[in-house]
Scaffold this active site. Structure first.
Site, PDB file in Angstrom:
ATOM      1  N   ASP A 157       0.801  -1.165   0.091  1.00  0.00           N
ATOM      2  CA  ASP A 157      -0.129  -0.119  -0.037  1.00  0.00           C
ATOM      3  C   ASP A 157       0.780   1.087  -0.087  1.00  0.00           C
ATOM      4  O   ASP A 157       1.477   1.620   1.031  1.00  0.00           O
ATOM      5  CB  ASP A 157      -0.863   0.177   1.263  1.00  0.00           C
ATOM      6  CG  ASP A 157      -2.071  -1.053   1.174  1.00  0.00           C
ATOM      7  OD1 ASP A 157      -1.778  -2.388   0.781  1.00  0.00           O
ATOM      8  OD2 ASP A 157      -3.086  -0.958   1.768  1.00  0.00           O
ATOM      9  N   LYS A 220      -6.818   3.305  -3.528  1.00  0.00           N
ATOM     10  CA  LYS A 220      -7.378   3.351  -2.094  1.00  0.00           C
ATOM     11  C   LYS A 220      -7.515   4.720  -1.560  1.00  0.00           C
ATOM     12  O   LYS A 220      -6.717   5.646  -2.068  1.00  0.00           O
ATOM     13  CB  LYS A 220      -6.017   2.703  -1.250  1.00  0.00           C
ATOM     14  CG  LYS A 220      -6.427   2.679   0.336  1.00  0.00           C
ATOM     15  CD  LYS A 220      -5.161   1.981   1.057  1.00  0.00           C
ATOM     16  CE  LYS A 220      -5.428   2.019   2.622  1.00  0.00           C
ATOM     17  NZ  LYS A 220      -4.166   1.434   3.273  1.00  0.00           N
ATOM     18  N   LYS A 256     -10.092   0.252  -2.560  1.00  0.00           N
ATOM     19  CA  LYS A 256     -10.131  -0.038  -1.078  1.00  0.00           C
ATOM     20  C   LYS A 256     -10.663   1.222  -0.404  1.00  0.00           C
ATOM     21  O   LYS A 256      -9.401   2.250  -0.320  1.00  0.00           O
ATOM     22  CB  LYS A 256      -8.584  -0.513  -0.604  1.00  0.00           C
ATOM     23  CG  LYS A 256      -8.601  -0.826   0.627  1.00  0.00           C
ATOM     24  CD  LYS A 256      -7.170  -1.155   0.923  1.00  0.00           C
ATOM     25  CE  LYS A 256      -6.862  -1.370   2.582  1.00  0.00           C
ATOM     26  NZ  LYS A 256      -5.462  -1.703   2.889  1.00  0.00           N
TER      27      LYS A 256
END
Length: 320
Positions: A157, A220, A256
């Site tokens: 991430d 995300k 996400k």
């Protein structure tokens, strides 16, 4: 590969990424966001009534989509091992509860998580690239990613440099994502946009496309350290972006939301948004995740309530 803009001819991606100017032309050529319309759409979908059978499915689906996360300076190997045990078996008294999708930790704790999750299907995710600020030179960011991947991370991430994006240095952001993707190797790359710092939904759409064109496997919303984070309108725009990107390129990208998702009601509303915007192809852990720490406990309590008719309370679930 070509991308069809709303009122332009198809654009060749190699040409798009040749300069800041070409990227700016492409990104500012994307269809603008009707912010009032987005808010109204989210509010309308939030009124959907979810019946018992559908709610049971939604709760189990949401559990299977959780990236169970601990990103605190006080994290210890013991805390991570306990979190991994919960990820594998969220309710020790009920083997029918699905495992979560992943455990997300800092790079120095990846090896601990990897060992604790050995033999399970739960992935190990790691934040990287000078999380949460993204304020570091590229070699340092790449070393951060390389350390996590070497330790066994299945997913990375990364955070983008929001200052560079907001200053119009689109090529810099693009090239950083490309470089991180290369270092990831077989690990999936989730690109954190930190939407709470982007000011407008138009910027959310533009940076979503920028990340996807650069090779993101997921986009995300947030680090969880900035508010607002995973708001309904932001998620709506990101879901529209992945839907339109797949139509234009044939490649599917996951989404996400992270930050501020604490209750079952929050999660179910977001699943409705996924289904109604991107479609049911995204209703799997492969393509949709919740970045959360406290959400799992509420999902477990609501699951118990559906099964027993009684609300058991937090004493009946393990502490994260």
């Amino acid at each position: 590969m070509t991308v069809q803009l709303s009122s332009r001819s198809p654009v060749q991606l190699p040409e798009i990424s040749s300069s800041d100017g070409s990227l700016r032309t492409f990104l500012h050529g994307l269809r603008g966001v009707d912010e009032v319309g987005a808010q109204q759409r989210v509010a309308a979908l939030a009124t959907r009534s979810i019946k018992t059978t559908a709610k049971a499915w939604a709760i189990d689906t949401a559990i299977s989509m959780v990236d169970l996360t601990t990103l605190e300076g006080a994290d210890t190997p013991g805390k991570v091992r306990a979190l991994c045990a919960k990820a594998r078996r969220p309710d020790p008294t009920d083997a029918t509860v699905p495992a979560v999708a992943a455990v997300c930790v800092y790079p120095d704790l990846v090896a601990t998580a990897k060992q604790a999750l050995a033999g399970s299907a739960v992935a190990v995710a790691s934040v990287a690239t000078a999380f949460p600020s993204g304020r570091a030179d590229l070699p340092i960011k790449l070393a951060d990613v390389r350390d996590a991947v070497t330790a066994g991370a299945d997913e990375i991430d990364m955070v983008i440099d929001r200052g560079a994006f907001l200053s119009g240095h689109f090529l810099q952001v693009f090239e950083e994502i490309v470089a991180v993707k290369e270092v990831c190797g077989d690990a999936h790359l989730k690109v954190i946009l930190e939407t709470g710092e982007l000011a407008t939904l138009d910027n959310v759409r533009r940076v979503s496309w920028l990340a996807m064109v650069a090779g993101a496997d997921f986009i995300k919303t947030s680090t969880g350290k900035i508010s607002p984070a995973a708001t309904g309108p932001v998620l709506l725009v990101m879901l529209e972006a992945v839907r339109d990107f797949r139509v234009a390129t044939g490649r599917q990208v996951g989404v996400k939301p992270a930050g501020g998702i604490r209750t079952t009601k929050d999660a179910v509303r977001q699943l409705v948004l996924v289904n109604e915007t991107a479609g049911d192809d995204w209703l799997t852990p492969e393509w949709f995740r919740f970045g959360a720490s406290s959400l799992l406990n509420d999902l477990l309590m609501q699951r118990m309530k559906l099964a027993s008719g009684r609300y058991s309370g937090p004493d009946y679930v393990t502490i994260d």
